[in-house]
Design a protein around this motif. Structure first.
Motif, PDB file in Angstrom:
ATOM      1  N   LEU A  31      -8.779 -38.245  15.570  1.00 43.54           N
ATOM      2  CA  LEU A  31      -8.479 -36.308  15.998  1.00 43.54           C
ATOM      3  C   LEU A  31      -9.369 -36.173  17.015  1.00 43.54           C
ATOM      4  CD1 LEU A  31      -8.644 -35.299  12.543  1.00 43.54           C
ATOM      5  CD2 LEU A  31      -7.010 -34.982  14.228  1.00 43.54           C
ATOM      6  N   TYR A  32     -11.365 -36.405  17.024  1.00 42.44           N
ATOM      7  CA  TYR A  32     -12.313 -35.962  18.478  1.00 42.44           C
ATOM      8  C   TYR A  32     -11.679 -37.153  19.872  1.00 42.44           C
ATOM      9  CZ  TYR A  32     -16.490 -36.951  20.578  1.00 42.44           C
ATOM     10  OH  TYR A  32     -17.071 -36.506  21.993  1.00 42.44           O
ATOM     11  N   LYS A  67     -10.882 -29.613  15.624  1.00 40.82           N
ATOM     12  CA  LYS A  67     -10.149 -30.950  14.888  1.00 40.82           C
ATOM     13  C   LYS A  67      -9.886 -30.357  13.470  1.00 40.82           C
ATOM     14  CE  LYS A  67     -13.527 -34.042  14.030  1.00 40.82           C
ATOM     15  NZ  LYS A  67     -14.666 -35.222  14.508  1.00 40.82           N
ATOM     16  N   ARG A  68     -10.030 -29.816  12.538  1.00 38.29           N
ATOM     17  CA  ARG A  68      -9.741 -28.874  11.924  1.00 38.29           C
ATOM     18  C   ARG A  68      -8.023 -28.610  11.698  1.00 38.29           C
ATOM     19  NH1 ARG A  68     -14.006 -26.714  10.034  1.00 38.29           N
ATOM     20  NH2 ARG A  68     -14.079 -24.681  10.651  1.00 38.29           N
ATOM     21  N   TYR A  69      -8.495 -27.903  13.129  1.00 41.44           N
ATOM     22  CA  TYR A  69      -6.621 -27.109  14.187  1.00 41.44           C
ATOM     23  C   TYR A  69      -6.155 -28.280  14.247  1.00 41.44           C
ATOM     24  CZ  TYR A  69      -4.061 -24.053  16.528  1.00 41.44           C
ATOM     25  OH  TYR A  69      -2.663 -23.262  17.963  1.00 41.44           O
ATOM     26  N   VAL A  70      -6.835 -28.729  14.883  1.00 39.69           N
ATOM     27  CA  VAL A  70      -5.390 -30.474  15.428  1.00 39.69           C
ATOM     28  C   VAL A  70      -4.776 -30.985  13.931  1.00 39.69           C
ATOM     29  CG1 VAL A  70      -5.577 -32.486  16.431  1.00 39.69           C
ATOM     30  CG2 VAL A  70      -6.639 -30.391  17.723  1.00 39.69           C
ATOM     31  N   ALA A  71      -5.818 -30.942  13.001  1.00 39.66           N
ATOM     32  CA  ALA A  71      -5.650 -31.775  11.644  1.00 39.66           C
ATOM     33  C   ALA A  71      -4.524 -31.091  11.236  1.00 39.66           C
ATOM     34  CB  ALA A  71      -6.773 -31.836  10.725  1.00 39.66           C
ATOM     35  N   ARG A  72      -5.000 -29.937  10.465  1.00 35.38           N
ATOM     36  CA  ARG A  72      -2.911 -29.151  10.532  1.00 35.38           C
ATOM     37  C   ARG A  72      -2.278 -29.222  11.214  1.00 35.38           C
ATOM     38  NH1 ARG A  72      -7.537 -24.763   9.573  1.00 35.38           N
ATOM     39  NH2 ARG A  72      -7.425 -24.150  11.612  1.00 35.38           N
TER      40      ARG A  72
END
Length: 80
Positions: A31-32, A67-72
């Motif tokens: 993710l990073y 990172k939270r946005y991409v994970a979703r």
């Protein structure tokens, strides 16, 4: 699962959030890498990070939000 959920971390006067440590470190690293690549090439991501920094957050906190946005986004793609 990826370790991007926020965990409260306060010491004295400073209140902040950090990433959850009990998770998949490889997924967190992926993710990073995605976020750093997006910050370099994607204008929407750059404007989002700039907006977060102008709100008073640090660049590190903006990356954590991204990172939270991409994970979703990835989770929704996996479901489809």
């Amino acid at each position: 699962m990826c370790g991007v959920s926020p965990v409260e971390a306060a010491s004295g006067k400073t209140r902040r959030r950090r990433l959850n440590g009990g998770s998949d470190r490889q997924a967190n690293s992926a993710l990073y890498t995605i976020v750093i690549a997006r910050l370099r090439w994607d204008t929407r991501t750059r404007s989002y990070a700039d907006r977060r920094v102008t709100e008073g957050r640090t660049r590190r906190e903006a990356i954590r939000c991204l990172k939270r946005y991409v994970a979703r986004e990835i989770y929704q793609a996996l479901l489809a």
